[in-house]
Design a protein around this motif. Structure first.
Motif, PDB file in Angstrom:
ATOM      1  N   ASN A 154       0.824  -1.213  -0.229  1.00  0.00           N
ATOM      2  CA  ASN A 154       0.028   0.102  -0.007  1.00  0.00           C
ATOM      3  C   ASN A 154       1.002   1.238   0.075  1.00  0.00           C
ATOM      4  O   ASN A 154       0.556   2.293  -0.575  1.00  0.00           O
ATOM      5  CB  ASN A 154      -0.862   0.020   1.253  1.00  0.00           C
ATOM      6  CG  ASN A 154      -1.869   1.115   1.119  1.00  0.00           C
ATOM      7  OD1 ASN A 154      -2.498   1.307   0.134  1.00  0.00           O
ATOM      8  ND2 ASN A 154      -2.318   1.513   2.348  1.00  0.00           N
TER       9      ASN A 154
ATOM     10  N   TYR B 175       3.758   5.590  -5.704  1.00  0.00           N
ATOM     11  CA  TYR B 175       3.598   5.708  -7.147  1.00  0.00           C
ATOM     12  C   TYR B 175       2.546   6.989  -7.639  1.00  0.00           C
ATOM     13  O   TYR B 175       2.932   7.694  -8.572  1.00  0.00           O
ATOM     14  CB  TYR B 175       3.075   4.471  -7.623  1.00  0.00           C
ATOM     15  CG  TYR B 175       2.892   4.420  -9.294  1.00  0.00           C
ATOM     16  CD1 TYR B 175       3.739   4.701 -10.040  1.00  0.00           C
ATOM     17  CD2 TYR B 175       1.450   4.366  -9.699  1.00  0.00           C
ATOM     18  CE1 TYR B 175       3.501   4.773 -11.510  1.00  0.00           C
ATOM     19  CE2 TYR B 175       1.189   4.210 -11.077  1.00  0.00           C
ATOM     20  CZ  TYR B 175       2.282   4.453 -12.077  1.00  0.00           C
ATOM     21  OH  TYR B 175       1.973   4.480 -13.224  1.00  0.00           O
ATOM     22  N   HIS B 176       1.354   6.721  -6.746  1.00  0.00           N
ATOM     23  CA  HIS B 176       0.507   8.057  -7.268  1.00  0.00           C
ATOM     24  C   HIS B 176       1.246   9.497  -6.888  1.00  0.00           C
ATOM     25  O   HIS B 176       0.796  10.394  -7.626  1.00  0.00           O
ATOM     26  CB  HIS B 176      -0.714   7.771  -6.389  1.00  0.00           C
ATOM     27  CG  HIS B 176      -1.406   6.465  -6.953  1.00  0.00           C
ATOM     28  ND1 HIS B 176      -2.535   6.228  -6.134  1.00  0.00           N
ATOM     29  CD2 HIS B 176      -1.417   5.923  -7.870  1.00  0.00           C
ATOM     30  CE1 HIS B 176      -3.067   4.977  -6.845  1.00  0.00           C
ATOM     31  NE2 HIS B 176      -2.256   4.947  -7.965  1.00  0.00           N
TER      32      HIS B 176
ATOM     33  N   HIS C  37       2.346   1.536  -3.638  1.00  0.00           N
ATOM     34  CA  HIS C  37       1.015   2.187  -4.348  1.00  0.00           C
ATOM     35  C   HIS C  37       0.779   3.582  -4.123  1.00  0.00           C
ATOM     36  O   HIS C  37       0.722   4.401  -5.005  1.00  0.00           O
ATOM     37  CB  HIS C  37      -0.154   1.134  -4.118  1.00  0.00           C
ATOM     38  CG  HIS C  37      -1.388   1.334  -4.757  1.00  0.00           C
ATOM     39  ND1 HIS C  37      -2.387   0.485  -4.825  1.00  0.00           N
ATOM     40  CD2 HIS C  37      -1.635   2.329  -5.603  1.00  0.00           C
ATOM     41  CE1 HIS C  37      -3.326   0.864  -5.690  1.00  0.00           C
ATOM     42  NE2 HIS C  37      -2.842   1.876  -6.436  1.00  0.00           N
TER      43      HIS C  37
ATOM     44  N   SER D 274      -2.048   2.010 -14.277  1.00  0.00           N
ATOM     45  CA  SER D 274      -2.232   1.805 -12.751  1.00  0.00           C
ATOM     46  C   SER D 274      -1.239   0.932 -12.399  1.00  0.00           C
ATOM     47  O   SER D 274      -0.369   0.384 -12.891  1.00  0.00           O
ATOM     48  CB  SER D 274      -3.759   1.476 -12.563  1.00  0.00           C
ATOM     49  OG  SER D 274      -3.479   0.009 -12.722  1.00  0.00           O
ATOM     50  N   PHE D 275      -0.955   1.264 -10.893  1.00  0.00           N
ATOM     51  CA  PHE D 275      -0.117   0.543 -10.143  1.00  0.00           C
ATOM     52  C   PHE D 275      -0.215  -0.865 -10.285  1.00  0.00           C
ATOM     53  O   PHE D 275       0.586  -1.613 -10.675  1.00  0.00           O
ATOM     54  CB  PHE D 275      -0.038   0.952  -8.586  1.00  0.00           C
ATOM     55  CG  PHE D 275       0.881   0.163  -7.792  1.00  0.00           C
ATOM     56  CD1 PHE D 275       2.077   0.560  -7.556  1.00  0.00           C
ATOM     57  CD2 PHE D 275       0.421  -0.670  -6.864  1.00  0.00           C
ATOM     58  CE1 PHE D 275       2.962  -0.081  -6.875  1.00  0.00           C
ATOM     59  CE2 PHE D 275       1.083  -1.470  -6.371  1.00  0.00           C
ATOM     60  CZ  PHE D 275       2.279  -1.222  -6.302  1.00  0.00           C
ATOM     61  N   ASP D 276      -1.589  -1.336  -9.991  1.00  0.00           N
ATOM     62  CA  ASP D 276      -1.945  -2.918 -10.318  1.00  0.00           C
ATOM     63  C   ASP D 276      -1.499  -3.333 -11.427  1.00  0.00           C
ATOM     64  O   ASP D 276      -1.051  -4.507 -11.778  1.00  0.00           O
ATOM     65  CB  ASP D 276      -3.396  -2.969 -10.047  1.00  0.00           C
ATOM     66  CG  ASP D 276      -3.747  -2.577  -8.666  1.00  0.00           C
ATOM     67  OD1 ASP D 276      -2.671  -2.637  -7.610  1.00  0.00           O
ATOM     68  OD2 ASP D 276      -4.792  -2.126  -8.381  1.00  0.00           O
TER      69      ASP D 276
END
Length: 173
Positions: free
Chosen positions: A106, A112-113, A109, A139-141
């Motif tokens: 998390n 990254y954003h 994640h 997206s990260f995923d």
């Protein structure tokens, strides 16, 4: 001076035989007993968890983002997108991450954003979904899934019998 000794801890504590071990000597030098070390850029820990390596990648992501921001702040959005894709989307070793805390994933994640918003000049309140869509960034995923799929495809496509054998077993547990 780079050679160290690491004793991997079993997942099940009841299977631990001993907690102290004699020094290991190599060429008359006593090897340091360590809990983790960096091998080919990836941090390996004695508990076989990937949290430390994820922290390494978070630091690297912010370093790369800040360097790009300082050097290319006047560039067009198109150039910035190309630079970000080239230098910040490759999360080194992410395909190998299997055993980690939810908190570590998390944190990466969110990092990254945050790096996207820092580099492209958005504030905290901007919707990351809209930013990703407008810039055409994954997206990260998607990044994590793609890196795992590339590794799996490489393993399946190899003619190396040893790698083929290793792919059929779970080495860590």
């Amino acid at each position: 001076s780079k050679t160290v000794c690491m004793i991997f801890k079993p997942k099940d504590r009841s299977k631990r035989i001993n907690t102290s071990f004699p020094n290991l000597q190599f060429n008359r030098d006593i090897l340091a007993l360590v809990n983790n070390f960096k091998y080919l850029g990836h941090i390996i820990a004695d508990n076989l968890r990937d949290d430390l390596d994820m922290q390494r990648e978070i630091r690297n992501l912010f370093v790369r983002t800040n360097i790009l921001k300082c050097k290319f702040f006047k560039c067009s959005v198109e150039v910035k997108v190309s630079l970000f894709k080239a230098y910040c989307i490759c999360l080194y070793g992410s395909a190998l991450w299997k055993y980690h805390s939810y908190s570590s994933l998390n944190t990466l994640h969110r990092a990254y954003h945050k790096c996207i918003k820092i580099f492209f000049g958005f504030n905290r309140q901007h919707s990351i979904s809209m930013i990703l869509m407008n810039l055409g960034l994954p997206s990260f995923d998607t990044i994590i899934s793609n890196s795992r799929m590339v590794l799996k495809r490489s393993i399946l496509d190899t003619n190396n019998k040893f790698v083929n054998f290793l792919s059929t077993i779970d080495l860590l547990y």
